[in-house]
Write an enzyme that holds these catalytic residues in place. Structure first.
Site, PDB file in Angstrom:
ATOM      1  N   ASP A  34      21.838 -35.483  32.952  1.00 31.90           N
ATOM      2  CA  ASP A  34      21.151 -34.325  32.000  1.00 31.90           C
ATOM      3  C   ASP A  34      21.878 -33.114  32.666  1.00 31.90           C
ATOM      4  O   ASP A  34      22.630 -33.489  34.433  1.00 31.90           O
ATOM      5  CB  ASP A  34      19.872 -33.975  33.570  1.00 31.90           C
ATOM      6  CG  ASP A  34      19.105 -32.533  32.422  1.00 31.90           C
ATOM      7  OD1 ASP A  34      18.172 -33.299  31.490  1.00 31.90           O
ATOM      8  OD2 ASP A  34      18.868 -32.064  32.441  1.00 31.90           O
ATOM      9  N   ASP A  54      27.220 -31.481  31.684  1.00 27.30           N
ATOM     10  CA  ASP A  54      26.763 -30.280  30.750  1.00 27.30           C
ATOM     11  C   ASP A  54      27.203 -31.008  29.479  1.00 27.30           C
ATOM     12  O   ASP A  54      28.110 -31.305  29.624  1.00 27.30           O
ATOM     13  CB  ASP A  54      27.296 -29.246  30.715  1.00 27.30           C
ATOM     14  CG  ASP A  54      26.716 -27.576  29.762  1.00 27.30           C
ATOM     15  OD1 ASP A  54      26.076 -28.924  29.037  1.00 27.30           O
ATOM     16  OD2 ASP A  54      27.650 -27.057  29.874  1.00 27.30           O
ATOM     17  N   TYR A 149      15.189 -23.723  16.017  1.00 25.76           N
ATOM     18  CA  TYR A 149      15.338 -25.227  16.372  1.00 25.76           C
ATOM     19  C   TYR A 149      14.367 -26.342  15.556  1.00 25.76           C
ATOM     20  O   TYR A 149      15.878 -27.268  15.568  1.00 25.76           O
ATOM     21  CB  TYR A 149      13.551 -24.787  18.005  1.00 25.76           C
ATOM     22  CG  TYR A 149      13.179 -26.576  17.921  1.00 25.76           C
ATOM     23  CD1 TYR A 149      14.358 -27.116  19.247  1.00 25.76           C
ATOM     24  CD2 TYR A 149      12.879 -27.308  17.528  1.00 25.76           C
ATOM     25  CE1 TYR A 149      13.388 -28.629  19.712  1.00 25.76           C
ATOM     26  CE2 TYR A 149      11.878 -28.320  18.170  1.00 25.76           C
ATOM     27  CZ  TYR A 149      12.691 -28.861  19.539  1.00 25.76           C
ATOM     28  OH  TYR A 149      12.582 -30.130  19.675  1.00 25.76           O
ATOM     29  N   ARG A 286      -0.517 -29.184  11.511  1.00 25.28           N
ATOM     30  CA  ARG A 286       0.357 -29.695  11.393  1.00 25.28           C
ATOM     31  C   ARG A 286      -0.778 -31.327  11.945  1.00 25.28           C
ATOM     32  O   ARG A 286      -1.160 -31.828  13.031  1.00 25.28           O
ATOM     33  CB  ARG A 286       1.042 -29.569  12.172  1.00 25.28           C
ATOM     34  CG  ARG A 286       2.979 -30.809  12.669  1.00 25.28           C
ATOM     35  CD  ARG A 286       3.754 -30.256  13.464  1.00 25.28           C
ATOM     36  NE  ARG A 286       4.358 -29.202  12.931  1.00 25.28           N
ATOM     37  CZ  ARG A 286       5.564 -28.103  13.329  1.00 25.28           C
ATOM     38  NH1 ARG A 286       5.272 -28.857  15.047  1.00 25.28           N
ATOM     39  NH2 ARG A 286       6.023 -27.122  12.156  1.00 25.28           N
TER      40      ARG A 286
HETATM   41  P1  NAD Z   1      12.226 -31.367  28.293  1.00 25.07           P
HETATM   42  O1  NAD Z   1      12.937 -29.938  27.695  1.00 25.07           O
HETATM   43  O2  NAD Z   1      11.711 -31.510  28.962  1.00 25.07           O
HETATM   44  O3  NAD Z   1      14.098 -32.458  28.272  1.00 25.07           O
HETATM   45  C1  NAD Z   1      15.224 -32.445  27.410  1.00 25.07           C
HETATM   46  C2  NAD Z   1      16.230 -32.131  28.659  1.00 25.07           C
HETATM   47  O4  NAD Z   1      17.744 -31.019  27.787  1.00 25.07           O
HETATM   48  C3  NAD Z   1      16.261 -30.987  29.892  1.00 25.07           C
HETATM   49  O5  NAD Z   1      16.216 -32.175  31.109  1.00 25.07           O
HETATM   50  C4  NAD Z   1      17.360 -30.348  30.010  1.00 25.07           C
HETATM   51  O6  NAD Z   1      18.040 -30.081  31.330  1.00 25.07           O
HETATM   52  C5  NAD Z   1      18.252 -31.169  29.175  1.00 25.07           C
HETATM   53  N1  NAD Z   1      19.761 -30.839  28.576  1.00 25.07           N
HETATM   54  C6  NAD Z   1      20.243 -29.177  27.622  1.00 25.07           C
HETATM   55  N2  NAD Z   1      20.860 -29.417  27.652  1.00 25.07           N
HETATM   56  C7  NAD Z   1      21.683 -30.197  28.359  1.00 25.07           C
HETATM   57  C8  NAD Z   1      23.126 -29.575  28.434  1.00 25.07           C
HETATM   58  N3  NAD Z   1      23.809 -28.971  27.887  1.00 25.07           N
HETATM   59  N4  NAD Z   1      23.344 -30.900  29.518  1.00 25.07           N
HETATM   60  C9  NAD Z   1      23.192 -31.677  29.774  1.00 25.07           C
HETATM   61  N5  NAD Z   1      21.482 -31.563  29.316  1.00 25.07           N
HETATM   62  C10 NAD Z   1      21.118 -30.986  28.755  1.00 25.07           C
HETATM   63  O7  NAD Z   1      12.299 -32.062  26.985  1.00 25.07           O
HETATM   64  P2  NAD Z   1      11.784 -33.430  26.533  1.00 25.07           P
HETATM   65  O8  NAD Z   1       9.629 -33.094  26.159  1.00 25.07           O
HETATM   66  O9  NAD Z   1      11.713 -34.268  27.128  1.00 25.07           O
HETATM   67  O10 NAD Z   1      12.443 -33.683  25.130  1.00 25.07           O
HETATM   68  C11 NAD Z   1      13.293 -34.770  25.016  1.00 25.07           C
HETATM   69  C12 NAD Z   1      14.555 -34.404  22.901  1.00 25.07           C
HETATM   70  O11 NAD Z   1      12.624 -34.502  22.233  1.00 25.07           O
HETATM   71  C13 NAD Z   1      14.419 -32.985  23.177  1.00 25.07           C
HETATM   72  O12 NAD Z   1      15.687 -33.717  22.587  1.00 25.07           O
HETATM   73  C14 NAD Z   1      13.305 -32.812  22.422  1.00 25.07           C
HETATM   74  O13 NAD Z   1      14.120 -31.554  21.234  1.00 25.07           O
HETATM   75  C15 NAD Z   1      12.794 -33.670  21.951  1.00 25.07           C
HETATM   76  N6  NAD Z   1      10.941 -32.596  21.206  1.00 25.07           N
HETATM   77  C16 NAD Z   1      10.556 -33.219  22.294  1.00 25.07           C
HETATM   78  C17 NAD Z   1       9.135 -32.735  21.679  1.00 25.07           C
HETATM   79  C18 NAD Z   1       7.913 -32.788  22.554  1.00 25.07           C
HETATM   80  O14 NAD Z   1       6.443 -32.588  22.274  1.00 25.07           O
HETATM   81  N7  NAD Z   1       8.102 -33.041  23.843  1.00 25.07           N
HETATM   82  C19 NAD Z   1       8.951 -32.716  20.703  1.00 25.07           C
HETATM   83  C20 NAD Z   1       9.623 -32.991  19.494  1.00 25.07           C
HETATM   84  C21 NAD Z   1      10.453 -33.253  19.766  1.00 25.07           C
END
Ligand code: NAD
Length: 333
Positions: A34, A54, A149, A286
């Site tokens: 992360d 990153d 998004y 939804r």
């Molecule tokens: P989150 O924001 O808690 O986790 C995403 C993580 O990605 C974060 O910790 C962030 O620091 C990391 N990140 C962002 N940019 C980065 C980079 N450039 N390099 C390395 N790390 C990076 O979100 P989440 O809820 O755990 O979601 C996880 C995945 O599931 C995501 O792809 C999200 O789009 C998808 N998703 C989640 C939900 C939900 O309800 N939580 C719904 C649909 C899709």
């Protein structure tokens, strides 16, 4: 169990849980990546190989994928409606992560690649009623996803498909519908409805001001999937032979007002509701149609919102009260 599994976005909500779950199951080598500094990760599992990188850069993706058998690619710049409606360009920049991760996975000979897509790939015009018809996977086309998004997610889904077709990389895609649970964002602007509502109910209870602000008119409907179902479903999809995107969500449809009812029941209070009609509120209704996942995997999410929200509420409650004690302790020093 000897395989090496990479989880990106491991400092986030779902990624942190997934790393812990893989280790619990006995997977020996889990690499967790992360870009956040380690002290900001929701969960940091000492038994994993933790890396702060990153993943927008190609170099970091190649480093992360070296020697890896399976990738769960969860890293993304995202949040709830309040975030994605106002940060469209930032959300779309996650395409750099997804592109570089696919390139790196192919170059490093990764055996399986999982991509976390979203229900935001579905067209808003199919989600205009509170009494909505649940979304089926083929409703994603003709495409008109959530601006920003959702477009990025649909594009990256498509890239997974073509990496499979053109380069034989085994890719699996889950379209998550609203995941919630402990160890996630509950304040700061990126939080989603279940965590935001738990936080507001807890704050109302602790402050004695028995009122709550709700975004929209409270009649908009959603389904919410507890994290444990998300973990099981993600791993089943990864291990399956299903090479098209699958919905991964609950089909227990509730209005936001019902979500507030449940949180109030857990707290044992009733609040006066104020509706903020001009707040970001997303689509009108939804729900997830789980016919395909049920027929392909013989399984679908089943944890009731009442049960999952109780655990989430308790965790957020503990976090808020711990932080309050810390601040009061510091002030008293
Ligand atoms: P989150 O924001 O808690 O986790 C995403 C993580 O990605 C974060 O910790 C962030 O620091 C990391 N990140 C962002 N940019 C980065 C980079 N450039 N390099 C390395 N790390 C990076 O979100 P989440 O809820 O755990 O979601 C996880 C995945 O599931 C995501 O792809 C999200 O789009 C998808 N998703 C989640 C939900 C939900 O309800 N939580 C719904 C649909 C899709």
């Amino acid at each position: 169990m000897d395989k090496t599994v990479l989880v990106t976005g491991a400092g986030g909500f779902i990624g942190g849980h997934l790393v812990a779950d893989l280790l619990r199951q006995g997977v020996k080598n889990v690499r967790a990546v992360d870009h956040k500094p380690f002290d900001s990760w929701y969960q940091l599992s000492p038994a994993a190989e933790n890396m702060s990188r990153d993943l927008m850069t190609k170099e970091a993706c190649y480093e992360a994928c070296r020697g890896v058998d399976e990738v769960y690619n969860l890293a993304a710049d995202m949040g709830g409606m309040g975030f994605i409606e106002t940060h469209k360009a930032e959300c779309m920049l996650s395409v750099l992560i997804n592109t570089h991760m696919l390139m790196a996975a192919r170059a490093c000979g990764v055996a399986r690649f999982f991509f976390s897509s979203s229900a935001c790939v579905y067209a808003a015009e199919k989600q205009t009623d509170t009494d909505v018809v649940a979304l089926r996977e083929d409703d994603a086309y003709p495409a008109m996803p959530e601006d920003g998004y959702g477009w990025e997610k649909l594009f990256s889904e498509r890239m997974c498909r073509h990496y499979a077709e053109d380069f034989d990389l085994v890719t699996r895609v889950a379209r998550y519908h609203n995941v919630y649970g402990p160890h996630g964002t509950f304040d700061g602007g990126r939080e989603k409805a279940p965590a935001a509502i738990c936080r507001k109910v807890i704050e109302a209870k602790l402050s004695g001001r028995h009122e709550i602000e709700i975004w929209g008119d409270g009649q908009q409907t959603r389904s919410f999937m507890y994290i444990d179902d998300c973990l099981i479903g993600s791993q089943r999809i990864m291990d399956s032979a299903v090479d098209i995107p699958l919905n991964l969500g609950s089909d227990q449809l509730v209005a936001i007002n019902q979500l507030v009812d449940i949180a109030e029941d857990i707290a044992g209070i009733r609040l006066e509701r104020r509706y903020k009609l001009d707040a970001p509120k997303g689509v009108r209704g939804r729900n997830s149609d789980n016919t395909l996942i049920q027929s392909e995997l013989g399984w679908a999410p089943s944890i009731r919102l009442e049960d999952g929200l109780e655990k989430t509420y308790r965790w957020i409650h503990d976090e808020i009260t711990r932080e309050r004690s810390r601040v009061q302790g510091t002030a008293a020093e």
